[in-house]
Design a protein around this motif. Structure first.
Motif, short mmCIF file in Angstrom:
data_model
loop_
_atom_site.label_atom_id
_atom_site.label_comp_id
_atom_site.label_asym_id
_atom_site.label_seq_id
_atom_site.Cartn_x
_atom_site.Cartn_y
_atom_site.Cartn_z
N PRO A 271 -30.83 89.48 -30.00
CA PRO A 271 -30.59 90.57 -29.05
C PRO A 271 -30.74 91.97 -29.66
O PRO A 271 -31.08 92.91 -28.93
N ARG A 272 -30.52 92.12 -30.94
CA ARG A 272 -30.65 93.44 -31.58
C ARG A 272 -32.03 93.55 -32.24
O ARG A 272 -32.18 93.70 -33.45
N PHE A 273 -33.07 93.47 -31.43
CA PHE A 273 -34.46 93.49 -31.88
C PHE A 273 -35.12 94.70 -31.22
O PHE A 273 -35.68 94.60 -30.13
N PRO A 274 -35.05 95.89 -31.84
CA PRO A 274 -35.48 97.11 -31.16
C PRO A 274 -36.95 97.11 -30.75
O PRO A 274 -37.30 97.62 -29.69
N TYR A 307 -35.60 105.48 -34.24
CA TYR A 307 -36.84 104.87 -33.76
C TYR A 307 -37.63 105.96 -33.02
O TYR A 307 -37.40 106.21 -31.85
N PRO A 308 -38.57 106.62 -33.68
CA PRO A 308 -39.22 107.79 -33.07
C PRO A 308 -40.02 107.48 -31.81
O PRO A 308 -40.00 108.25 -30.86
N ASP A 309 -40.73 106.35 -31.80
CA ASP A 309 -41.54 106.02 -30.63
C ASP A 309 -40.66 105.83 -29.39
O ASP A 309 -41.02 106.26 -28.28
N MET A 335 -36.93 115.55 -32.35
CA MET A 335 -37.29 116.59 -33.33
C MET A 335 -36.51 116.43 -34.62
O MET A 335 -37.02 116.73 -35.71
N ALA A 336 -35.28 115.91 -34.52
CA ALA A 336 -34.45 115.74 -35.72
C ALA A 336 -34.95 114.60 -36.60
O ALA A 336 -34.85 114.67 -37.82
N ILE A 337 -35.52 113.57 -35.96
CA ILE A 337 -35.96 112.41 -36.76
C ILE A 337 -37.43 112.48 -37.14
O ILE A 337 -37.88 111.76 -38.02
N GLU A 338 -38.20 113.37 -36.47
CA GLU A 338 -39.63 113.52 -36.79
C GLU A 338 -39.98 115.00 -36.97
O GLU A 338 -40.88 115.52 -36.29
#
Length: 365
Positions: A271-274, A307-309, A335-338
């Protein structure tokens, strides 16, 4: 555990249960960098346990390992997972035996102990071994005297370990076809404890099948990749990554409905498969089911916040549907993560537009 801060990491084989993206994210969180091939700058080589048979039977993988830089450290998959914080520490038990003690008491050469430790069949800590390690080494020595192939034996021990069973806790034997079997009340059985039917065919090695499937997918032979992933799913009915990869192959062939079933199967298994949630979100968005897409993108981000996408797609979908107050914090998060990317510059403009729209103003280009 190995200190991964500023380490340059190469992984030979695959880390069980992790996609390449999940692995890369975990390595980045630890302050290290993941490399796709062995280079001089590599400082750590981790060995995936699924590569046991390929390495020990003299395949081309051993040539890759021989190219590792002299300064690089070599660790097992389990040690690597522990260094990443993805596995618990070793069990607290007395460890008083040195390798020469284990070799002498088990009758097993120290070279074999090296490989057993590299594939987590035995588990030394600071070069000291436990009594359970000695029992495992004795079991290996006994089976090799009975004619068991060392590579097949290590592969069997890896499979047992994935099921939560140590080699010291079972009794193995060599089947009539030369395969490694569990012995239950004197009767040979499969490694999973099930008794084999007389007409059962010997199982394929799943890691070999997956390696071929991934190579076929990379080369664009989607029909071959589909057949191989389908075979891998029949061998291991619990692995979520196989279902996920098969879904990707079906999607690349324009079979989106079938792909969605496979991605959902991957989520049912993990279930925790992003990535699976993300792919489902994209499929729902393309089908016009925007509310479902938003839900799935949010789920992917709740599991993997960097997860940027997923962040970009979610922000854009919210923006396009006029949900500016919801889109703004997602643009800011993206913007914070990329930072410093072309997409981040576009996100900055979109965030400004959100603020205008929230005030009832229309941005003028």
């Amino acid at each position: 555990m190995y200190n991964l801060d500023h380490a340059s990491v190469f992984v030979l084989g695959r880390v069980h249960g992790l996609t390449r993206r999940e692995l890369g994210a975990a390595v980045s969180r630890a302050g290290a960098r993941l490399h796709s091939r062995i280079e001089k700058k590599v400082t750590l080589v981790a060995i995936g346990s699924g590569a046991a048979h390929a390495l020990l039977s003299g395949s081309r993988m051993i040539n890759v390992l021989e190219r590792m830089p002299d300064h690089a450290a070599l660790i097992s998959e389990l040690s690597f997972q522990r260094s990443l914080g993805l596995a618990p520490p070793p069990a607290q038990e007395p460890r008083t035996l040195k390798s020469e003690d284990v070799a002498r008491l088990s009758g097993l050469h120290e070279e074999f102990l090296f490989w057993l430790a590299l594939f987590d069949v035995i588990e030394p800590v600071d070069d000291f071994f436990s009594y359970r390690d000695l029992v495992s080494a004795k079991e290996v020595a006994r089976l090799m005297r009975e004619g068991c192939d060392f590579a097949a034996l290590v592969e069997a021990a890896v499979m047992l370990r994935r099921d939560g069973v140590r080699l010291s806790e079972v009794r193995l034997t060599v089947g009539n076809d030369g395969s490694v079997c569990r012995e239950i009340e004197g009767v040979p059985a499969r490694l999973d404890g099930q008794f084999a039917l007389p007409f059962d065919a010997p199982p394929e090695r799943i890691d070999d099948v997956l390696e071929c499937a991934e190579e076929a997918e990379f080369l664009g032979d989607l029909a071959a990749a589909e057949r191989l992933y389908d075979l891998a799913m029949k061998i291991d009915r619990e692995d979520p990554i196989t279902a996920f990869n098969l879904g990707n192959v079906l999607d690349a062939q324009g079979r989106g409905a079938e792909a969605r079933i496979l991605w959902q199967k991957a989520i049912d298994r993990a279930p925790r498969f992003p990535e699976a949630w993300f792919n489902l979100a994209v499929a729902e968005e393309e089908a016009g089911n925007k509310d479902a897409a938003v839900t799935h993108y949010c789920r992917a981000l709740s599991i993997c916040g960097d997860y940027p996408d997923a962040a970009y797609n979610l922000a854009l979908l919210l923006h396009e549907t006029g949900r500016f107050s919801d889109a703004l914090p997602v643009w800011e998060h993206f913007m914070a993560i990329e930072p410093g990317t072309a997409d981040a510059e576009l996100a900055r403009k979109k965030a400004v537009e959100c603020r205008f729209r929230m005030r009832g103003l229309v941005a003028i280009n």
